[in-house]
Design a protein around this motif. Structure first.
Motif, PDB file in Angstrom:
ATOM      1  N   ASP A 104       2.424   1.950  -3.341  1.00 26.76           N
ATOM      2  CA  ASP A 104       1.480   2.533  -4.296  1.00 26.76           C
ATOM      3  C   ASP A 104       1.363   4.045  -4.047  1.00 26.76           C
ATOM      4  O   ASP A 104       1.298   4.837  -4.984  1.00 26.76           O
ATOM      5  CB  ASP A 104       0.113   1.854  -4.152  1.00 26.76           C
ATOM      6  N   ARG A 155      -7.373   6.749   0.285  1.00 25.63           N
ATOM      7  CA  ARG A 155      -6.523   5.673   0.793  1.00 25.63           C
ATOM      8  C   ARG A 155      -7.165   5.002   1.998  1.00 25.63           C
ATOM      9  O   ARG A 155      -7.732   5.694   2.862  1.00 25.63           O
ATOM     10  CB  ARG A 155      -5.182   6.236   1.252  1.00 25.63           C
ATOM     11  N   THR A 160       0.851  -1.197   0.000  1.00 26.78           N
ATOM     12  CA  THR A 160       0.000   0.000   0.000  1.00 26.78           C
ATOM     13  C   THR A 160       0.883   1.242   0.000  1.00 26.78           C
ATOM     14  O   THR A 160       0.663   2.195  -0.756  1.00 26.78           O
ATOM     15  CB  THR A 160      -0.926   0.006   1.234  1.00 26.78           C
ATOM     16  N   ASN A 171      -5.313  -0.690  -3.258  1.00 29.10           N
ATOM     17  CA  ASN A 171      -4.771   0.235  -4.263  1.00 29.10           C
ATOM     18  C   ASN A 171      -5.796   0.491  -5.373  1.00 29.10           C
ATOM     19  O   ASN A 171      -5.895   1.607  -5.896  1.00 29.10           O
ATOM     20  CB  ASN A 171      -3.466  -0.315  -4.839  1.00 29.10           C
ATOM     21  N   GLY A 190      -5.585  -1.990  -9.315  1.00 29.37           N
ATOM     22  CA  GLY A 190      -4.385  -1.878  -8.502  1.00 29.37           C
ATOM     23  C   GLY A 190      -3.573  -3.150  -8.594  1.00 29.37           C
ATOM     24  O   GLY A 190      -4.078  -4.182  -9.033  1.00 29.37           O
TER      25      GLY A 190
END
Ligand code: FES
Ligand code: FES
Lengths: 193, 749
Positions: B371, B734, B368, B725, B438
């Motif tokens: 990303d 997020r 995470t 993501n 993602g």
């Protein structure tokens, strides 16, 4: 993601329906153990049970018919799915005494002798299980939903199979298996009842 | 004339027929005549003492044979020590054995056991046991225990250090152009295999047979022997069919020993099944956890420093945390690293292995954050990962035994259509759904067993073969690959090989844990079957009556159950011909594979790349996974069909971790609030999208003879990050906490 209340895969017999099946003698069944007759996969067994004994425990603990599985004993997982008079029920929430005089079908009753039911064959072909513990319940639901006509597309299959939890998460393969049966002529020959 | 390759074939499971017809007997379904039922009573309070237990009402129930409490239960012979089952020794899940005194450390800890002639009577009587407690305040959550945290010397059954460091993190952060710090919270999880744990104990004089739900029959045998103080050779453990485990049956908990004690007490076979609710306090869990990750990177995206702290509750008696820091340390080339575990004592049982223990959580945290870094720097997420690719093992500098991660990115991107992605968040809609994609990397270590692994191969004069190991198959398909590997070595069709497994009477293999089962078992089977082939070829070339007499064994090949000269295939004979001529009904060989030393001089791990597409309904807060693609490099693939299923299952587990799974602690009572399958949300069929799982074969000559790296867990690693993501890509928000719930989405949108 998916509210549990929305699961429609397995249905316990409603109370009024059970009440309709009550015969005069049943009304006298007290808390003591009593002899009842259970017809499982065409064979009638005499078994002594207390009224509180579930169909699931009667099958597994009294009759040693153990294909039907116990995953939660609370109606939440579908592992115990069997057919009572052709309707699928969660046997953990069904009392054995309520099934007297009814026809019970378990996973052991699917195959025709050594010949697997097309759905069993499709589960093998598509690797629709890993540990196999949810599989008897999945099969009983899958065959029934074919007969009920709930296999039009993947979304419908997924929806109607959502009462049967598979922790190994074989779900996409379970859908493939059901599609395989739906799409072959053989599948329509012997569905649920 | 050759038998096609048996290894890799998409063979149906050897136990498929038994599983679809309902004839497979799982442990709780083995019922010797006269078996009675035991039911456990768990503590209602999370901390305190039992001051009184009134068993009179329970004893008065018809059919009740005994009510055992700390007053009646025998004392254990040895205090259990937590050792991971991969060690091949006893493997206790926690060092507390219940009902040895009046102390209660966690809610659900067994305080009484009722034995009765029927299950219903035992269950009813269990409800009538009256327990009085002196209650003390309990600590069960991170919020309550944060201030009590300490840095343990070692965690995870003693095999992982509490702190890992390399380079100089402070200097690395000073060098960085970008520094990010993020805090993550992950809910506690439970395994929830559909079969609950169970054991049936049968004594015959001093010998005990246990039908147990276990990933390691030998681990059960050795653990129970220690607790009862009897020789392991007096115990047989049978565990042929196991209804899923995912780590819950990897360590040995108290129930097999309690069943044995009860059986001794009432002098009858006893079966003991945990209820679904008891599974939440009977076989460990994945602990609640908070992670703080600080990363430093240069403008080009190369990492200069990583600092990772993990805080989590452990039990009052063991220091356990899943090793989430290892994947963070090992996934990318980063010269400066610091990882520290902090734990605090809580009133729960000892947490345990749960599928991808540590890799699942660690990869969520790191992937995470990466990303976020990719967006911060305007670099494509795959490109960012390539810039940090670890060409050697970052922890040791050793070369990898095999890798394949670049190929996984490449193939995954192609399958998924990553190239078509517009990276701008909230740039794609489908009706009311915001759509996003993602990706993330996956890593899972290759564990090798610490003891020799054995198997026995036998060929019968009728041309069939049998292969035997003690390993249990809890859905992994290990039984099926045993047949394939043996068939390959013996030059036979897989269908001609029967398998026996899941029994301590058979040659010993270690518990199938840590994705190491396929590697350990295939190595043992390969060794045994090769030894048998060599023995039979040796016998043939030495036999004056054989067409192969005098041949060089190295020039003899085998196929379709027949030995022949490689150069002159018409010259040869079948195993059957040879055996029959010598009046032999069968021939067998024991094979023993000696695993490599623990330090091979190589970094050993399985890698993969995960891709997810999600739809987010901004009004309802719903996140739906529309598709998942994963590409993995697990070394040699033994069975493409079962391997794919394992990976798919793992990936859907990752989806559950991302969006559904949480066991909630009720902090006042110190009890799990949703201990049922209705309230612990698991993926159901309608949640599960179609899954694309592909394998890239990489050759690995280090890990084991066949180059098998294992696939049981890597499928799960990285999925939660790929999904989170994708949710960011879809929504611009997020999410650092798992699971990502409807409530948390609505709060941010
Ligand atoms: S055991 Fe009946 S639904 Fe789970
Ligand atoms: S096959 Fe294991 S739970 Fe479905």
């Amino acid at each position: 993601m998916r509210p549990r209340a929305h699961q429609t895969g397995t249905v316990a017999p409603s109370i009024p329906e059970q009440a309709r099946g009550v015969r005069p003698r049943d009304a006298e069944i007290g808390p003591e153990a009593t002899d009842i007759e259970l017809t499982v996969n065409g064979t009638t067994h005499r078994v002594r049970v207390e009224p509180r004994v579930s169909l699931l425990d009667a099958l597994r603990e009294r009759l040693d018919i153990t294909g039907t599985k116990k995953g939660c004993n609370q109606g939440a997982c579908g592992a115990c799915t069997v057919w009572v008079d052709g309707r699928r029920v969660v046997s953990c929430l069904t009392l054995a005494v309520a099934c007297e005089g009814r026809e019970i079908t378990t996973v052991e009753g699917l195959a025709d002798g050594d010949r697997l039911h097309p759905m069993q064959r499709a589960f093998v072909d598509n690797d629709a299980f890993q540990c196999g513990y949810c599989t008897p319940g999945q099969l009983m639901s899958a065959v029934a939903l074919m007969a009920e006509g709930h296999t039009c597309d993947d979304a419908e299959i997924a929806e109607w199979m959502s009462g049967n939890i598979c922790r190994c998460a074989a779900y996409p393969n379970i859908r493939s298996a059901i599609r395989q049966v739906r799409d072959t002529a053989e599948g329509t020959r012997k569905g649920g009842r | 004339m050759s038998t096609g390759s048996q290894i890799g074939r998409a063979v149906d499971r050897v136990d498929a027929h038994a599983k679809v017809t309902g004839t497979a007997r799982y442990s709780a379904e083995r019922r010797p005549p006269g078996t009675v039922h035991a039911v456990l009573v768990g503590a209602q309070v999370a901390n305190g003492r039992v001051t009184d237990i009134d068993t009179s009402e329970a004893m008065a129930v018809d059919g009740v044979l005994a009510v055992l409490t700390h007053r009646e239960l025998p004392r254990i012979a040895t205090r259990p020590a937590v050792v991971p089952s991969l060690a091949g020794t006893s493997a206790h899940g926690q060092s507390l054995f219940p009902m040895q005194d009046d102390r209660v450390y966690y809610a659900g800890q067994p305080v009484a056991m009722v034995v009765a002639d029927t299950l219903e009577r035992a269950e009813h009587a269990a409800e009538l046991v009256g327990v009085t407690y002196a209650v003390e305040a309990a600590i069960t959550t991170i919020e309550q225990g944060r201030d009590e945290a300490f840095e343990p010397e070692r965690i995870f059954g003693g095999i992982v250090p509490g702190r890992t460091e390399r380079g100089d993190v402070a200097a690395g952060l000073r060098e960085a152009d970008v520094v990010m710090e993020r805090v993550f919270h992950l809910a506690a999880n439970h395994h929830n295999p559909i079969e609950t744990s169970a054991a049936t104990a049968v004594w015959e004089d001093s010998r005990l047979t246990l039908y147990d739900t276990t990933q390691g029959p030998t681990a059960t045998r050795l653990s129970v022997a220690e607790l009862l103080g009897i020789p392991p050779s007096d115990i047989r453990v049978v565990s042929e069919f196991v209804g899923g485990s995912f780590g819950s049956k990897a360590m040995i908990w108290s129930h097999p020993t309690l069943a044995a004690m009860a059986a001794q007490y009432v002098r009858a076979p006893v079966t003991l099944s945990l209820s679904r609710e008891q599974m939440f306090t009977g076989s460990g869990h994945r602990e609640e956890q908070e992670h703080t990750l600080t990363l430093g990177a240069r403008e080009d995206g190369t990492l200069t420093a990583l600092r990772h702290r993990k805080l989590s509750p452990t039990s009052c008696f063991d220091e356990w945390a899943e090793p989430s820091i290892s994947p963070v340390s090992q996934l990318y080339a980063c010269p400066n690293f610091e990882g520290v575990y902090n734990v605090f004592r809580a009133n729960t049982m000892t947490p345990t292995f749960m599928r991808a223990p540590g890799e699942g959580s660690g990869a969520f945290v790191l992937e995470t954050a990466l990303d976020e870094l990719a967006y911060e720097l305007g670099v494509d997420p795959i490109e960012l990962r390539l810039r940090n690719h670890a060409d050697t093992d970052p922890e040791t500098g050793d070369p990898w035994s095999s890798k394949g991660l670049r190929e996984c990115y490449e193939r995954g991107a192609e399958l998924f259509g990553w190239g078509l992605r517009d990276p701008i968040p909230r740039s794609r809609r489908d009706g009311n759904w915001l759509v996003g994609t993602g990706m993330a990397s996956a890593i899972y270590p290759v564990y090798t067993p610490m003891s020799p692994q054995r198997a026995r191969a036998r060929v019968y004069a009728d041309g069939r073969a049998v292969i035997e190991t003690g390993a249990s198959d809890f859905g992994t398909g290990v039984g099926t690959i045993m047949a394939q590997v043996a068939a390959q070595a013996l030059g036979m069709e897989t269908e001609a090989v029967a398998v026996h497994y899941g029994d301590t009477e058979l040659p010993n293999t270690v518990a199938a844990v840590g994705s190491a089962g396929a590697g350990a078992v295939s190595s043992a089977v390969h060794t045994a079957a090769t030894a048998l082939r060599e023995r039979l070829v040796g016998q043939a070339v030495a036999d004056p009556e054989s067409p192969l007499r005098g041949a060089d064994p190295a020039g003899v090949a085998v196929a379709e159950g027949r030995m022949f000269l490689r150069e002159a295939p018409e010259t040869g004979e079948t195993y059957s011909d040879l055996l029959r001529r010598h009046m032999m009904f069968d021939a067998d060989a024991l094979g023993e594979w000696e695993p490599p030393a623990q330090d091979t001089g190589y970094g050993m791990a399985t890698f993969g790349a995960q891709f997810a597409e999600v739809g987010v309904d901004p009004d309802l807060g719903l996140v739906r996974v529309r598709r998942l693609t994963g590409v993995f490099a697990p070394g040699r693939v033994l069975n493409r069909k079962t391997a794919r299923s394992q990976l798919m299952g793992g990936m859907l587990w990752g989806m559950g971790q991302a969006l559904l799974e949480a066991t909630h602690m009720e902090p006042q009572q110190g009890r799990w609030a949703n201990a049922s399958l209705a309230e612990y949300l698991l993926p159901v069929n309608a949640d599960a999208p179609d899954v694309e799982a592909e394998m890239i074969e990489v050759e690995d000559r280090v890990v084991n003879p066949l180059g098998v790296k294992g696939i049981g867990e890597v499928g799960q690693v990285g999925v939660a990050a790929a999904i989170a993501n994708a949710v960011f890509h879809a929504t611009g928000q997020r999410f650092h906490d798992l699971p990502i719930t409807v409530e948390s989405v609505l709060a941010k949108l």
